[in-house]
Write a protein that holds these residues in place. Structure first.
Motif, short mmCIF file in Angstrom:
data_model
loop_
_atom_site.label_atom_id
_atom_site.label_comp_id
_atom_site.label_asym_id
_atom_site.label_seq_id
_atom_site.Cartn_x
_atom_site.Cartn_y
_atom_site.Cartn_z
N MET A 1 -2.01 35.41 80.02
CA MET A 1 -1.48 36.54 79.59
C MET A 1 -2.38 37.15 78.43
SD MET A 1 2.12 36.92 76.71
CE MET A 1 2.02 35.32 76.62
N ILE A 2 -2.64 38.45 78.33
CA ILE A 2 -3.40 39.14 77.53
C ILE A 2 -2.61 39.88 76.32
CG2 ILE A 2 -5.17 41.32 77.36
CD1 ILE A 2 -6.13 38.96 79.15
N VAL A 3 -2.99 39.60 75.21
CA VAL A 3 -2.23 40.25 73.84
C VAL A 3 -3.27 41.20 73.37
CG1 VAL A 3 -1.06 39.64 71.88
CG2 VAL A 3 -0.75 38.32 73.93
N LEU A 4 -2.91 42.36 72.90
CA LEU A 4 -3.64 42.99 72.04
C LEU A 4 -2.95 43.51 70.77
CD1 LEU A 4 -5.44 43.73 74.43
CD2 LEU A 4 -5.44 46.04 73.90
N HIS A 5 -3.83 43.56 69.56
CA HIS A 5 -3.25 44.07 68.53
C HIS A 5 -4.30 45.15 67.92
CE1 HIS A 5 -3.06 43.94 64.06
NE2 HIS A 5 -1.73 44.42 64.25
N PHE B 1 1.30 46.26 69.19
CA PHE B 1 1.45 44.93 69.86
C PHE B 1 1.60 45.12 71.15
CE2 PHE B 1 3.95 41.10 70.90
CZ PHE B 1 2.93 40.16 70.40
N GLU B 2 0.73 44.69 72.04
CA GLU B 2 0.84 44.60 73.57
C GLU B 2 0.56 43.33 74.21
OE1 GLU B 2 -2.21 47.36 74.61
OE2 GLU B 2 -2.08 48.78 72.68
N ARG B 3 1.45 43.17 75.20
CA ARG B 3 1.38 41.95 75.85
C ARG B 3 1.36 42.22 77.38
NH1 ARG B 3 5.61 37.56 75.02
NH2 ARG B 3 7.11 39.36 74.97
N TYR B 4 0.55 41.93 78.01
CA TYR B 4 0.38 42.04 79.64
C TYR B 4 0.48 40.59 80.34
CZ TYR B 4 -1.75 46.38 77.77
OH TYR B 4 -1.88 47.46 77.18
N GLU B 5 0.95 40.84 81.68
CA GLU B 5 0.99 39.52 82.38
C GLU B 5 -0.26 38.80 82.51
OE1 GLU B 5 3.21 40.35 85.91
OE2 GLU B 5 4.96 40.34 84.78
N ASP B 6 -1.30 39.71 82.81
CA ASP B 6 -2.69 39.36 83.26
C ASP B 6 -3.60 40.46 83.20
OD1 ASP B 6 -2.20 41.15 85.35
OD2 ASP B 6 -1.59 39.35 86.75
N GLU B 7 -4.95 40.26 83.42
CA GLU B 7 -5.93 40.96 83.20
C GLU B 7 -5.82 42.04 84.22
OE1 GLU B 7 -9.47 42.90 81.83
OE2 GLU B 7 -8.58 40.75 81.08
N ALA B 8 -5.22 42.05 85.31
CA ALA B 8 -5.01 43.17 86.37
C ALA B 8 -4.06 44.26 85.65
CB ALA B 8 -4.64 42.59 87.58
N ALA B 9 -3.14 43.82 84.96
CA ALA B 9 -2.06 44.55 84.35
C ALA B 9 -2.75 45.30 83.17
CB ALA B 9 -0.70 44.02 84.05
N PHE B 10 -3.56 44.89 82.40
CA PHE B 10 -4.42 45.35 81.61
C PHE B 10 -5.33 46.17 81.93
CE2 PHE B 10 -8.20 45.48 78.72
CZ PHE B 10 -7.75 45.84 77.61
N GLU B 11 -5.97 46.11 82.80
CA GLU B 11 -6.87 47.15 83.52
C GLU B 11 -6.05 48.32 84.06
OE1 GLU B 11 -10.49 47.29 83.52
OE2 GLU B 11 -10.32 45.32 82.25
N ALA B 12 -5.07 47.88 84.68
CA ALA B 12 -4.35 49.02 85.24
C ALA B 12 -3.96 50.16 84.30
CB ALA B 12 -2.91 48.44 86.08
#
Length: 101
Positions: free
Chosen positions: A1-5, A53-64
């Motif tokens: 999981m990718i998390v951004l603050h 506060f952002e949570r993505y399943e994976d790197e691909a979701a973050f990049e998309a």
């Protein structure tokens, strides 16, 4: 999981415009595949600061997400809306558990 603050200090004179753009960005971002959570909030100590506060399943979701039209439009408008430098922290999480309070 990718998390951004992310922390964005808004120009007080452009706060309403910024919040409108942020609301639109959040609505569209929450509908993206692989998006777990996308939550912008105003800071209780400073209403001219917005925290994401952002949570993505994976790197691909973050990049998309970073390639979507709505994110690109927000990113292009952002410099004119800020009162200072944004801060963004990325976390790569292997596991997470919900805690009971």
């Amino acid at each position: 999981m990718i998390v951004l603050h992310a922390v964005f200090p808004l120009d007080p004179d452009k706060r309403d415009e910024a919040l409108d753009l942020i609301a639109e960005l959040a609505e569209k971002s929450r509908a993206e595949p692989g998006m777990i959570e996308y939550r912008p909030t105003t800071d209780v100590d400073d209403p001219n600061v917005v925290r994401f506060f952002e949570r993505y399943e994976d790197e691909a979701a973050f990049e998309a997400h970073s390639k979507t039209d709505h994110f690109q439009a927000f990113e292009a408008a952002l410099p004119d809306l800020l009162a200072g430098e944004p801060e963004v922290t990325r976390f790569e999480i292997e596991s997470a558990d919900e805690l009971e309070l």
